[in-house]
Scaffold this motif. Structure first.
Motif, PDB file in Angstrom:
ATOM      1  N   THR A 176      -1.210  14.687   7.399  1.00  0.00           N
ATOM      2  CA  THR A 176      -0.478  14.413   6.162  1.00  0.00           C
ATOM      3  C   THR A 176      -0.144  15.700   5.414  1.00  0.00           C
ATOM      4  OG1 THR A 176      -1.551  12.248   5.959  1.00  0.00           O
ATOM      5  CG2 THR A 176      -0.553  13.163   3.970  1.00  0.00           C
ATOM      6  N   ALA A 201       2.860  10.742   8.168  1.00  0.00           N
ATOM      7  CA  ALA A 201       1.614  10.189   7.642  1.00  0.00           C
ATOM      8  C   ALA A 201       0.540  10.317   8.714  1.00  0.00           C
ATOM      9  CB  ALA A 201       1.803   8.732   7.257  1.00  0.00           C
ATOM     10  N   PRO A 231      -4.772   7.663   1.098  1.00  0.00           N
ATOM     11  CA  PRO A 231      -3.934   8.833   0.767  1.00  0.00           C
ATOM     12  C   PRO A 231      -3.269   9.474   1.981  1.00  0.00           C
ATOM     13  CG  PRO A 231      -6.101   8.980  -0.282  1.00  0.00           C
ATOM     14  CD  PRO A 231      -6.180   7.882   0.713  1.00  0.00           C
ATOM     15  N   GLU A 274       0.796   5.718   5.702  1.00  0.00           N
ATOM     16  CA  GLU A 274       2.183   5.542   5.279  1.00  0.00           C
ATOM     17  C   GLU A 274       2.215   5.050   3.832  1.00  0.00           C
ATOM     18  OE1 GLU A 274       1.030   1.395   6.519  1.00  0.00           O
ATOM     19  OE2 GLU A 274       0.504   3.441   7.101  1.00  0.00           O
ATOM     20  N   GLU A 275       3.260   5.372   3.127  1.00  0.00           N
ATOM     21  CA  GLU A 275       3.334   5.003   1.718  1.00  0.00           C
ATOM     22  C   GLU A 275       3.440   3.485   1.571  1.00  0.00           C
ATOM     23  OE1 GLU A 275       6.015   5.994  -2.290  1.00  0.00           O
ATOM     24  OE2 GLU A 275       6.449   6.968  -0.370  1.00  0.00           O
ATOM     25  N   GLY A 276       2.574   2.927   0.728  1.00  0.00           N
ATOM     26  CA  GLY A 276       2.618   1.493   0.474  1.00  0.00           C
ATOM     27  C   GLY A 276       2.198   0.646   1.654  1.00  0.00           C
ATOM     28  N   THR A 303      -4.729  -1.061  -2.757  1.00  0.00           N
ATOM     29  CA  THR A 303      -3.916  -0.811  -3.954  1.00  0.00           C
ATOM     30  C   THR A 303      -4.720  -0.217  -5.104  1.00  0.00           C
ATOM     31  OG1 THR A 303      -4.289  -3.077  -4.727  1.00  0.00           O
ATOM     32  CG2 THR A 303      -2.307  -2.672  -3.393  1.00  0.00           C
TER      33      THR A 303
END
Length: 402
Positions: free
Chosen positions: A169, A175, A228, A231-233, A382
């Motif tokens: 990352t 990611a 962290p 992948e985002e979300g 989340t």
């Protein structure tokens, strides 16, 4: 399937069972797009060996198959034999809609360890395994090189996964790890990969809910630590979507089935496959053991012949031929499977993990179980809940569900 639908059909199914019709045709529902020629060959052989009997197969698409089987059963007009997800067997059994399919000790011993557990409830088998899936660990060697990692040395522990994901990352545009957390069944599946690679359980041998354990807390904490570097979300992605990112070079590591191999062969990615990395409490390689089964439904009047047919087409030789034809994890060991692994070493991790693997837990309300587990994972991913709190909440909810 819903509990209400099943309850309304129990009386009708019982009535049908009390007045069996001496049929000479076994009806069979197969999920998919077309009848598999290997299975058809052995159905035809069984018919040839059983004078006066025929088998009427109906192929139903995956999206409608389970619902059709259930609707027929609760309406009192059951199909004789059907392809079902093994996770549904407890629900069918609790409502008296399917027959137990006893296995001898010899039959059980022929399977890889723990496979029979996927169809066992209250010490009885309720289906015959017909398809098997395990998972392995994939890594992108190109991204390992770019991150300054040894491309030939995949992580063997969770701690190493997190460390390598952090490096990828921070040092590449990709990611580190493909984390599955969408509102989808394979979010539960991926979490269970972590459970079974840390000597954890959801339901113990006595049927007790044991989700809130140190082993499972370590698994959920590892999820939090990976966020962290994923992948985002992650809550927007299910397993196949994460695989697509991996195939595009956008993520460095993932868990996936053997089907990913054929797709990777069409890419320029330098990739590798290894056993799923292990948690601190692991006893050996683990994986989630997912099976689909042939279930015999009650009330047709020919249940014994249907059991006979189910065992015939899933006997060692026919089943092995089907497994190899479909590219499935084999259900039983054999010399031919040893040769397969020797010729294609990437198969080894899919088999290595079986010994310490575990099944999809059987719940009467499987969808309820699934929703509780997804909520638990998503709340941690989340940041809405700490792992210990999320685990305790899910454990209590499962005990209420049970």
């Amino acid at each position: 399937m819903t509990k209400a639908l099943l309850r309304t059909g129990v009386a009708a199914a019982a009535l049908m069972a009390a007045m069996p019709a001496m049929a000479e045709e076994i009806t069979m529902i197969v999920c998919g797009d077309a009848m598999n020629p290997v299975q058809q060959k052995y159905i035809d052989q069984w018919v040839a060996e059983n004078e006066g009997w025929t088998v009427a197969t109906e192929v139903v698409g995956w999206g409608q198959c389970q619902d059709k089987v259930t609707t027929l059963a609760v309406a009192g007009t059951p199909v004789g034999l059907a392809y079902v997800g093994s996770r549904t067997l407890k629900e069918f059994a609790d409502y008296g809609l399917i027959e137990p399919i006893p296995m001898t000790d010899e039959e059980k011993a022929a399977y890889y360890p723990n496979v029979v557990d996927t169809v066992t409830y209250e010490d009885q088998q309720w289906g015959v395994p017909v398809a098997f899936s395990t998972k392995a660990f994939y890594w992108n060697k190109d991204l390992f090189r770019a991150a300054g990692l040894d491309p030939e040395t995949p992580p063997k522990t969770w701690a190493e996964v997190i460390e390598d994901a952090k490096a990828i990352t921070e040092k590449t545009d990709a990611a580190g790890f493909g984390l599955v957390a969408k509102t989808f069944d394979n979010t539960v599946h991926q979490f269970l990969h972590w459970v079974y690679t840390n000597n954890g359980q959801v339901v113990d041998a006595e049927g007790n809910i044991v989700l809130n354990s140190p082993q499972n807390l370590e698994a959920l904490q590892a999820y939090k630590d990976l966020v962290p570097y994923s992948e985002e979300g992650p809550t927007a992605y299910e397993q196949n979507e994460v695989r697509a990112i991996f195939l595009d070079g956008g993520v460095g590591m993932m868990h996936a089935s053997i089907s990913a191999v054929s797709r990777l062969k069409d890419t320029q990615i330098d990739w590798g496959i290894a056993n799923l990395p292990l948690g601190p409490e692991a006893k050996g390689p683990g994986t989630l053991l997912i099976t689909d089964s042939l279930a015999v439904f009650s009330g047709t009047g020919y249940e014994e012949k249907a059991i006979e047919l189910a065992k015939y087409i899933t006997a060692p030789a026919p089943q092995e031929e089907y497994d190899l034809d479909q590219g499935l994890t084999p259900l039983r060991p054999s010399a031919k499977i040893d040769s397969l692994v020797a010729e294609h070493p990437y198969w080894a991790p899919y088999i290595d993990g079986i010994e310490f693997g575990g099944p999809e837990p059987l719940f009467t309300d499987y969808r309820g179980f699934q929703n509780i587990m997804i909520e638990m994972v998503q709340s941690v991913v989340t940041g809405q809940a700490e792992p210990a709190d999320a685990l305790a909440k899910a454990d209590a909810a499962l005990k209420d569900l049970k």
